[in-house]
Design an enzyme around this catalytic site. Structure first.
Site, PDB file in Angstrom:
ATOM      1  N   LYS A   1       0.837  -1.201   0.000  1.00 34.72           N
ATOM      2  CA  LYS A   1       0.000   0.000   0.000  1.00 34.72           C
ATOM      3  C   LYS A   1       0.877   1.258   0.000  1.00 34.72           C
ATOM      4  CE  LYS A   1      -3.818  -2.474   2.139  1.00 34.72           C
ATOM      5  NZ  LYS A   1      -4.534  -2.918   3.346  1.00 34.72           N
TER       6      LYS A   1
ATOM      7  N   ASP B   1     -11.176   2.770   4.180  1.00 34.31           N
ATOM      8  CA  ASP B   1     -11.616   1.375   4.134  1.00 34.31           C
ATOM      9  C   ASP B   1     -13.147   1.269   4.040  1.00 34.31           C
ATOM     10  OD1 ASP B   1      -9.765  -0.712   4.050  1.00 34.31           O
ATOM     11  OD2 ASP B   1      -9.188  -0.440   6.145  1.00 34.31           O
TER      12      ASP B   1
ATOM     13  N   GLN C   1      -4.659  -1.639   9.461  1.00 31.67           N
ATOM     14  CA  GLN C   1      -4.620  -2.975   8.862  1.00 31.67           C
ATOM     15  C   GLN C   1      -5.231  -4.004   9.812  1.00 31.67           C
ATOM     16  OE1 GLN C   1      -3.695  -3.598   5.708  1.00 31.67           O
ATOM     17  NE2 GLN C   1      -4.106  -5.773   5.927  1.00 31.67           N
TER      18      GLN C   1
HETATM   19  N1  GUN Z   1      -7.222  -6.991   6.045  1.00 35.56           N
HETATM   20  C1  GUN Z   1      -7.689  -7.730   5.028  1.00 35.56           C
HETATM   21  N2  GUN Z   1      -8.378  -6.957   4.160  1.00 35.56           N
HETATM   22  C2  GUN Z   1      -8.321  -5.719   4.641  1.00 35.56           C
HETATM   23  C3  GUN Z   1      -8.844  -4.466   4.186  1.00 35.56           C
HETATM   24  O1  GUN Z   1      -9.498  -4.356   3.161  1.00 35.56           O
HETATM   25  N3  GUN Z   1      -8.553  -3.391   4.968  1.00 35.56           N
HETATM   26  C4  GUN Z   1      -7.858  -3.501   6.110  1.00 35.56           C
HETATM   27  N4  GUN Z   1      -7.659  -2.399   6.806  1.00 35.56           N
HETATM   28  N5  GUN Z   1      -7.369  -4.621   6.563  1.00 35.56           N
HETATM   29  C5  GUN Z   1      -7.603  -5.728   5.822  1.00 35.56           C
END
Ligand code: GUN
Length: 314
Positions: A57, A124, A101
């Site tokens: 990311k 998100d 995350q």
């Molecule tokens: N862990 C797995 N998928 C995601 C996501 O889309 N966002 C976040 N923040 N954590 C994740």
């Protein structure tokens, strides 16, 4: 009988590149006006998969010209300590998006954390305010993976209105928002899960199957109507040669076995390609399907958050 033999691939890499190019172009425009969208990514603990995702990311932000900041916290971080970090990020003007995350360590109350993020910075789309707006069909930040699936279906001009769509999986991150986005596009949506009776039979009625259950290659040919569109959201590890030969097509087995030998595993989704390729009309592979779209949509959400937050200065 269909005149067209075989299964066409839904290329997520291609669609993700197009989305990222669009974001980079707009970020460059904003830069000329002195605005630089910024994303903060918070990682708590040492989950190896999470580290890979967070690294990816941050690198993508850099590649597209966004400002990014990685905040790494110890596995023992408390809910209160993480809330203080969120509070600080909420108050910083140069931060447009905040991503914590998941999964978080067990001592942290994840719900409190997600609700503490400023909804305007919730790239998100997990905050209850954004979930509620999304359900109502109002403007909101939408979870990246389901939003990416819609972009991919649109890119390949898959008709959604009136289609029978079956979403297998009911998570807050994928299944539930996916079903809602398909509903907004006028699909007839069925949500299935581990307790659904006759799951294969229900799935076989679908024109579009979205597999998001987290079970290695569970969706096989019995779940798929001839010509159906199959989108695989799963990411699982396969670590034995027997499983590789059971799950993958003859064509793919040699490269998968080679990868297994080199890395100790190879990735597969929730769909078993061996029995689905040849039957489906369209199929999104793992890797190279939905995965790249999630990050591309995160970049797009960060850009949208920046535009909405800084609207008056642009
Ligand atoms: N862990 C797995 N998928 C995601 C996501 O889309 N966002 C976040 N923040 N954590 C994740």
């Amino acid at each position: 009988m269909s005149m067209e033999a075989g299964t066409q691939m839904l290329n997520g890499l291609l669609v993700a590149e197009a989305i990222k190019q669009g974001v980079a172009a707009r970020v460059s425009e904003l830069g000329q006006r002195g605005v630089r969208p910024g994303l903060a990514v918070v990682l708590v603990g040492e989950n190896p998969a999470s580290k890979v995702y967070v690294g990816s990311k941050v690198r993508t932000c850099q590649a597209l010209g966004l400002f990014s900041e990685k905040i790494e916290l110890a596995a023992e971080t408390t809910t209160e300590e993480l809330l203080a970090v969120i509070d600080h990020l909420n108050g910083r003007d140069e931060i447009d998006g905040i991503l914590v995350q998941l999964p978080l360590p067990p001592q942290i109350e994840a719900r409190l954390i997600l609700e503490a993020i400023d909804p305007a910075k919730d790239v998100d789309g997990f905050h209850a305010v954004n979930v509620g707006r999304m359900v109502r069909g109002e403007d909101s930040l939408v979870p990246c993976t389901p939003a990416g699936v819609i972009e991919m279906l649109d890119h390949y001009q898959i008709p959604l209105a009136g289609a029978n769509a079956v979403v297998i999986g009911r998570s807050d991150i994928v299944g539930k928002p996916m079903a809602m986005l398909l509903l907004h596009r006028h699909a007839t949506v069925t949500i299935c899960h581990s307790r659904t009776r006759d799951l294969a039979e229900v799935s076989r009625r679908a024109d579009i199957v979205i597999a998001a259950i987290g079970r290695t290659a569970m969706v096989n040919g019995d779940y798929i109507k001839d010509g159906a569109v199959v989108v695989d959201v799963g990411i699982n590890k396969v670590s034995t040669a027997d499983d590789v030969r059971r799950i993958f097509t003859d064509e793919e087995i040699p490269t998968r076995l080679e990868e297994l030998g080199r890395r100790g595993y190879t990735l597969v989704g929730d769909v078993g390609p061996r029995s689905v390729i040849g039957r489906a009309g369209w199929f999104s592979p793992v890797p190279g399907g939905v995965g790249p779209l999630t990050i591309a949509m995160l970049m797009k959400n960060t850009l949208r958050a920046a535009e909405a937050r800084r609207g008056r200065t642009m």
